[in-house]
Write an enzyme that holds these catalytic residues in place. Structure first.
Site, PDB file in Angstrom:
ATOM      1  N   LYS A  18       0.727  -1.189   0.047  1.00 35.73           N
ATOM      2  CA  LYS A  18      -0.032   0.077  -0.092  1.00 35.73           C
ATOM      3  C   LYS A  18       0.903   1.225  -0.008  1.00 35.73           C
ATOM      4  CE  LYS A  18       0.844   1.238   4.430  1.00 35.73           C
ATOM      5  NZ  LYS A  18       1.598   2.404   4.911  1.00 35.73           N
ATOM      6  N   ASP A 145      -2.364  -2.202  10.209  1.00 37.94           N
ATOM      7  CA  ASP A 145      -2.360  -2.110   8.482  1.00 37.94           C
ATOM      8  C   ASP A 145      -2.883  -3.401   8.074  1.00 37.94           C
ATOM      9  OD1 ASP A 145      -1.691   0.570   8.461  1.00 37.94           O
ATOM     10  OD2 ASP A 145       0.514  -0.102   7.918  1.00 37.94           O
TER      11      ASP A 145
HETATM   12  P1  ATP Z   1       5.114  -1.121   9.583  1.00 39.19           P
HETATM   13  O1  ATP Z   1       3.720  -2.231   9.619  1.00 39.19           O
HETATM   14  O2  ATP Z   1       5.789  -1.180  10.786  1.00 39.19           O
HETATM   15  O3  ATP Z   1       4.831   0.201   8.991  1.00 39.19           O
HETATM   16  P2  ATP Z   1       6.731  -1.533   7.394  1.00 39.19           P
HETATM   17  O4  ATP Z   1       5.494  -1.565   6.413  1.00 39.19           O
HETATM   18  O5  ATP Z   1       7.584  -0.485   7.327  1.00 39.19           O
HETATM   19  O6  ATP Z   1       6.177  -1.841   8.585  1.00 39.19           O
HETATM   20  P3  ATP Z   1       7.312  -4.395   7.088  1.00 39.19           P
HETATM   21  O7  ATP Z   1       7.871  -4.845   5.655  1.00 39.19           O
HETATM   22  O8  ATP Z   1       5.873  -4.657   7.357  1.00 39.19           O
HETATM   23  O9  ATP Z   1       7.733  -3.109   7.004  1.00 39.19           O
HETATM   24  O10 ATP Z   1       8.240  -4.797   8.124  1.00 39.19           O
HETATM   25  C1  ATP Z   1       8.208  -4.378   9.560  1.00 39.19           C
HETATM   26  C2  ATP Z   1       9.265  -5.321  10.436  1.00 39.19           C
HETATM   27  O11 ATP Z   1       8.426  -6.408  10.704  1.00 39.19           O
HETATM   28  C3  ATP Z   1      10.288  -5.735   9.772  1.00 39.19           C
HETATM   29  O12 ATP Z   1      11.535  -5.115  10.309  1.00 39.19           O
HETATM   30  C4  ATP Z   1      10.269  -7.327  10.016  1.00 39.19           C
HETATM   31  O13 ATP Z   1      11.256  -7.645  11.122  1.00 39.19           O
HETATM   32  C5  ATP Z   1       8.804  -7.616  10.848  1.00 39.19           C
HETATM   33  N1  ATP Z   1       8.387  -8.754   9.962  1.00 39.19           N
HETATM   34  C6  ATP Z   1       7.678  -9.597  10.644  1.00 39.19           C
HETATM   35  N2  ATP Z   1       7.136 -10.448   9.606  1.00 39.19           N
HETATM   36  C7  ATP Z   1       7.334  -9.866   8.656  1.00 39.19           C
HETATM   37  C8  ATP Z   1       7.081 -10.675   7.379  1.00 39.19           C
HETATM   38  N3  ATP Z   1       6.307 -11.255   6.930  1.00 39.19           N
HETATM   39  N4  ATP Z   1       7.667  -9.760   6.177  1.00 39.19           N
HETATM   40  C9  ATP Z   1       8.382  -8.409   6.371  1.00 39.19           C
HETATM   41  N5  ATP Z   1       8.512  -8.086   7.893  1.00 39.19           N
HETATM   42  C10 ATP Z   1       8.194  -8.805   8.799  1.00 39.19           C
END
Ligand code: ATP
Length: 320
Positions: A18, A145
């Site tokens: 998103k 989210d």
């Molecule tokens: P947020 O939901 O905090 O905004 P984001 O969109 O910036 O996150 P994500 O790729 O969702 O980023 O990853 C956030 C953190 O979640 C990562 O640093 C990772 O350690 C953890 N994590 C847990 N499960 C997953 C997954 N399936 N894929 C990616 N990251 C994951």
């Protein structure tokens, strides 16, 4: 009589990343969360999640960001599978394979997309037959989210971002995402936003609202108007923590983007462009300027989580 299982052996679901077209952040609540008003758009970067039964919980990761995907213990996909297992009173371990195409820790909610995909995949694998509202409730338990990638499209988010309502929108938009090398943690960015606000204003911030300008731009499907209406209350905090992100935004605008915005809590920067060709041109310019680690193009909006494959392989016939 022989029994043949009608449940699939492996289910694969894909779910989108998103971008927050606008992200307005209210005061910090007593529970530590912030009230948000946001408009999400699902974009055509997808993770694919496959699930199958196994003796122990296991996560396999593939794709360009695979090495950044946490193993079973901390992976949100495993939390999602355990949650729906508890809801359906299922006592089975799974292997979860994540084909990761959404940048990790980039503010594009890749983990949330995986959690949403896992809920839908497990529902099918275990034949639970939960409806979208029930899946949405489980999604909201997992994270603010997570409900959005189940539905996709363009949706307004309120509460912590998990309460979704439709928005009137038309058109399709071309995006370029500049993925930065270093992750920014979401709590770190919110804490910095709170700190900056205390410096700048005396009272608490007003209740968050999405602007009429953004809603009008979406209704008209006008990319130029949308580019001018993009907004993110976390952006100054992201710039304070990573000053190079401001330069990246400015460079993209100089290279012809209609709008630039830090995606969610960053550090990915999203550029809206006028067309597919303009997105290609911008990618080349950003790449030549070497201001970011990786560049991805996508279109939005796209639908939410969708089943890609659920082969119904008949089990060996049982005795008798
Ligand atoms: P947020 O939901 O905090 O905004 P984001 O969109 O910036 O996150 P994500 O790729 O969702 O980023 O990853 C956030 C953190 O979640 C990562 O640093 C990772 O350690 C953890 N994590 C847990 N499960 C997953 C997954 N399936 N894929 C990616 N990251 C994951």
């Amino acid at each position: 009589m022989t029994t043949v299982s009608t449940l699939p052996e492996v289910v694969t679901v894909r779910a989108p990343a998103k971008v927050n077209l606008e992200l307005r952040v209210g005061p910090r609540r007593r529970d530590g969360y912030h009230d948000l008003a946001t408009v999400f758009q699902a974009v055509s970067l997808h993770d694919e999640v496959s699930v199958w039964r196994s003796d122990d919980w296991q996560v396999l990761a593939a794709g360009p960001y695979a090495e950044l995907v946490p193993t079973a213990g901390e992976n949100i996909a495993v939390r999602a599978a355990r949650l729906i297992a508890a809801r359906g009173e299922v006592d089975e371990a799974l292997t979860i394979r994540i084909d990761k195409d959404i940048p990790v820790a980039g503010g594009m909610a890749g983990g949330s997309a995986d959690a949403a995909a896992t809920l839908l995949a497990c529902d099918l694998l275990w034949g639970l037959d939960l409806d979208r509202d029930e899946l949405g409730e489980l999604a909201a338990e997992l994270g603010s989210d997570v409900p959005f990638p189940l539905q996709g499209g363009n949706l307004m988010g309120s509460g912590r971002g998990e309460r979704l309502t439709p928005v009137l929108a038309r058109g399709s938009f071309d995006w370029v995402f500049a993925v930065s090398g270093t992750g920014l943690s979401t709590p770190e960015v919110y804490a910095e936003a709170d700190r900056l606000r205390q410096q700048w204003r005396s009272g608490p911030p007003p209740a968050p609202r999405v602007s009429a300008r953004l809603m009008a731009a979406l209704r008209s499907g006008d990319a130029e108007a949308l580019g001018a209406a993009l907004g993110n209350d976390l952006q100054e905090a992201a710039f304070a923590l990573r000053p190079e992100l401001r330069d990246l935004c400015e460079a993209g605008i100089d290279f012809g983007a209609l709008g630039a915005i830090v995606s969610g809590s960053g550090p990915t920067v999203a550029f809206l462009t006028a067309s597919h060709e303009a997105a290609l041109d911008l990618s080349v310019s950003l790449s030549a300027a070497a201001l970011c680690r990786d560049i991805r193009r996508a279109r939005g909006p796209v639908p939410g989580a969708q089943v890609v494959a659920a082969p119904r392989t008949p089990r060996s016939p049982g005795p008798g």
